[in-house]
Design an enzyme around this catalytic site. Structure first.
Site, PDB file in Angstrom:
ATOM      1  N   LYS A 185      -2.225   3.552  13.913  1.00  0.00           N
ATOM      2  CA  LYS A 185      -1.194   3.587  13.417  1.00  0.00           C
ATOM      3  C   LYS A 185      -0.024   4.533  13.987  1.00  0.00           C
ATOM      4  O   LYS A 185      -0.326   5.896  13.484  1.00  0.00           O
ATOM      5  CB  LYS A 185      -0.882   3.393  11.937  1.00  0.00           C
ATOM      6  CG  LYS A 185      -1.393   2.201  11.126  1.00  0.00           C
ATOM      7  CD  LYS A 185      -1.131   2.513   9.559  1.00  0.00           C
ATOM      8  CE  LYS A 185      -1.742   1.277   8.860  1.00  0.00           C
ATOM      9  NZ  LYS A 185      -2.142   1.270   7.540  1.00  0.00           N
ATOM     10  N   GLY A 233      -0.546  -1.586  10.812  1.00  0.00           N
ATOM     11  CA  GLY A 233       0.894  -1.943  10.691  1.00  0.00           C
ATOM     12  C   GLY A 233       1.281  -1.417   9.289  1.00  0.00           C
ATOM     13  O   GLY A 233       0.542  -1.040   8.370  1.00  0.00           O
TER      14      GLY A 233
HETATM   15  O1  OSB Z   1      -3.557  -0.059   4.896  1.00  0.00           O
HETATM   16  O2  OSB Z   1      -3.092  -1.009   6.700  1.00  0.00           O
HETATM   17  C1  OSB Z   1      -2.838  -0.626   5.751  1.00  0.00           C
HETATM   18  C2  OSB Z   1       0.786  -1.934   4.590  1.00  0.00           C
HETATM   19  C3  OSB Z   1       1.221  -0.772   4.116  1.00  0.00           C
HETATM   20  C4  OSB Z   1       0.575   0.257   4.036  1.00  0.00           C
HETATM   21  C5  OSB Z   1      -0.845   0.332   4.473  1.00  0.00           C
HETATM   22  C6  OSB Z   1      -1.482  -0.824   5.008  1.00  0.00           C
HETATM   23  C7  OSB Z   1      -0.629  -1.822   5.059  1.00  0.00           C
HETATM   24  C8  OSB Z   1      -0.861  -3.098   5.585  1.00  0.00           C
HETATM   25  C9  OSB Z   1      -0.051  -4.045   6.378  1.00  0.00           C
HETATM   26  O3  OSB Z   1      -2.140  -3.284   5.627  1.00  0.00           O
HETATM   27  C10 OSB Z   1      -0.119  -4.453   7.867  1.00  0.00           C
HETATM   28  C11 OSB Z   1       1.092  -4.973   8.319  1.00  0.00           C
HETATM   29  O4  OSB Z   1       1.889  -4.356   8.780  1.00  0.00           O
HETATM   30  O5  OSB Z   1       0.840  -6.275   8.632  1.00  0.00           O
HETATM   31 MG    MG Z   2      -5.256   0.008   6.250  1.00  0.00          MG
END
Ligand code: OSB
Ligand code: MG
Length: 367
Positions: A262, A290
Site C-alpha cells: 500500500k 487499498g
Molecule cells: O487491511 O487492507 C486492509 C481498509 C482500511 C484499512 C485497512 C484495510 C482496508 C481494506 C480495504 O481491506 C481495501 C480496499 O480499499 O478495498
Molecule cells: Mg490488510
C-alpha cells in the site's frame, strides 16, 4: 520541478454501506487531498490515514500537521530535479508514511504531466488492464454477508477478500467456499489473533484460501514466522511491512510468502516500487492493497498495479463498491471480468468532478 503553491483539502465521503474490520466500523471515508501547482500544471495526491490511529499510528490530523509544518514548507523551498530527489530529501523524517505518501503522489502526478507520460509508463508498467477484487467487511450474520458475495460475483469480481476476527472466521469462510467452490478467496484479520491461536488459524487450511493477511500484531515479523510453519495457508503481510528493509527481514525470517503493498503505508510510490522490485528478485508475489481510496488514489494505485510483479488481484475495486458517487468522472469501473483499465493519460485533475469534490470538502487551506 518548481512548486509554486500547495493546497490541502479535508474530504468526508459517505460510504454506501458501513465497512467493518477487526479494529473499526467506518460509515464515512475521510481523507486529505494534496494539490501542488508548478510548471503550468497541477498534481494531486491522496493521504489515506484514518481519523483515529487504528490501522497504523497516523491520523488525518497528524498528517495535516506534518504537511503544514514540515513537508509543504520544504517542498516550496527549492526546485526539485526529480521526485526521487524529493524522496531522498525527506528520508530523515521518521515514519509518518501516509503524510509523506500523499505529497509524493501529488509530485508524481505533476511530474507525469510535465513529461506527458502516464504514471504506468514512467514506472515500468507492463499491463493495460489489471485484475482486482473486493474486500467485504465483518457482518452481524451470514444473511448479511452472503448477498454481498453474490452481488460481487455477479458484477464480475473473481477474487473476494473477507475480513475476519475471532468469532467471525471459520463459519463465513466455510459457507462462502461451499457456495462458490472456485472463487479466489482470501481473508484479512488486521492483527486480530495471537500466536496462541495458531491451531485455530490452521483450520482455515481446509478452504483453499489464496492467503491469510496480517493475522498477528501490526509490528510483528517474528511470531508470523513461527505461525507460517504451523499453517499451510500462505501468510501475506500488510501492516508489518513499512520499508524495503523490513520486507527483506520478513522474507529472510520466513514471516510471509506474499506481500501487500500500500503506497500510503510505505511512504509513497518510490518505496512501493522498491519493495515491488525486491520481491520480484526474491520471487515473492505482491498485490496492491487499498485504504478505501477516492478516485484520486484509486487511479494512481491502478498505475502501480500495472508493474510486473503485481501478479495477484489488488484491492482496487470499482468506485461504486464504496461510494454512491466518486469525486472523479468517469469513475473507476470494472471493464471485463474482474479487471479494471490502467489510466493511459497523465494527471488526475482532468478527471475531477468539481461539483462532487466541493460537496464532500470540509476544509481547504493554501500555501
Ligand atoms: O487491511 O487492507 C486492509 C481498509 C482500511 C484499512 C485497512 C484495510 C482496508 C481494506 C480495504 O481491506 C481495501 C480496499 O480499499 O478495498
Ligand atoms: Mg490488510
Amino acid at each position: 520541478m518548481q512548486i509554486d503553491r500547495v493546497e490541502l483539502r479535508w474530504l468526508s465521503m459517505p460510504l454506501r454501506t458501513p465497512f467493518e474490520t477487526s479494529f473499526a466500523r467506518e460509515t464515512d471515508k475521510d481523507c486529505l487531498l494534496v494539490r501542488v501547482f508548478g510548471e503550468g500544471f497541477e498534481g494531486w495526491g491522496e493521504v489515506v490515514a484514518m481519523k483515529e490511529p487504528l490501522y497504523n499510528e497516523e491520523t488525518l490530523k497528524t498528517c495535516w500537521h506534518l504537511l503544514e509544518d514540515l513537508l509543504i514548507p520544504l517542498v516550496l523551498s527549492r526546485p526539485w530535479s526529480s521526485v526521487e530527489e524529493w524522496c531522498a530529501a525527506t528520508r530523515h523524517v521518521r515514519r509518518n508514511y501516509m503524510a509523506r505518501a500523499g505529497l509524493e503522489a501529488a509530485l508524481w502526478d505533476l511530474h507525469s504531466l510535465c513529461q506527458g507520460r502516464s504514471l504506468s509508463s514512467l514506472w515500468g508498467g507492463v499491463r493495460s488492464r489489471v485484475e482486482v477484487g473486493i474486500s467485504l467487511g465483518i457482518e452481524a450474520s451470514l444473511d448479511e454477508l452472503l448477498p454481498q458475495v453474490e452481488a460481487g460475483v455477479a458484477e464480475g469480481y473473481r477474487r473476494i477478500k473477507l475480513k475476519i476476527k475471532p468469532g467471525w472466521d471459520l463459519e463465513p469462510v466455510a459457507e462462502v467456499r461451499r457456495r462458490w467452490p472456485s472463487l479466489l478467496l482470501q481473508v484479512d484479520a488486521n492483527s486480530a489473533y495471537r500466536l496462541g491461536d495458531a491451531s485455530h488459524l490452521a483450520r482455515l487450511d481446509d478452504f483453499g484460501l489464496l492467503l491469510v493477511e496480517q493475522p498477528l500484531e501490526h509490528d510483528d515479523i517474528v511470531d508470523h514466522a513461527t505461525l507460517a510453519r504451523m499453517v499451510r495457508t500462505p501468510i501475506c503481510l500488510d501492516e508489518s511491512i513499512d520499508t524495503v528493509d523490513q520486507c527483506r527481514r520478513a522474507l529472510q525470517l520466513g514471516s510471509a510468502a506474499i506481500i501487500n503493498i500500500k503506497p500510503g503505508r510505505v511512504g509513497g510510490y518510490c518505496a512501493s516500487r522498491d519493495i515491488h522490485s525486491f520481491c520480484l528478485e526474491q520471487r515473492v508475489p505482491c498485490w496492491v492493497g487499498g485504504m478505501l481510496e477516492t478516485g484520486v488514489g484509486r487511479l494512481q494505485n491502478l498505475a502501480l498495479a500495472s508493474l510486473p510483479n503485481f501478479t495477484l488481484p489488488g484491492d482496487i475495486s470499482a468506485s461504486r463498491r464504496y461510494f454512491a458517487r466518486d469525486i472523479i468522472d468517469p469513475e473507476v469501473v470494472l471493464e471485463s471480468v474482474g479487471c479494471v483499465r490502467v489510466p493511459e493519460v497523465p494527471g488526475v485533475a482532468q478527471f475531477l468532478d468539481w461539483g462532487q469534490l466541493e460537496r464532500v470538502t470540509l476544509r481547504v487551506e493554501r500555501w
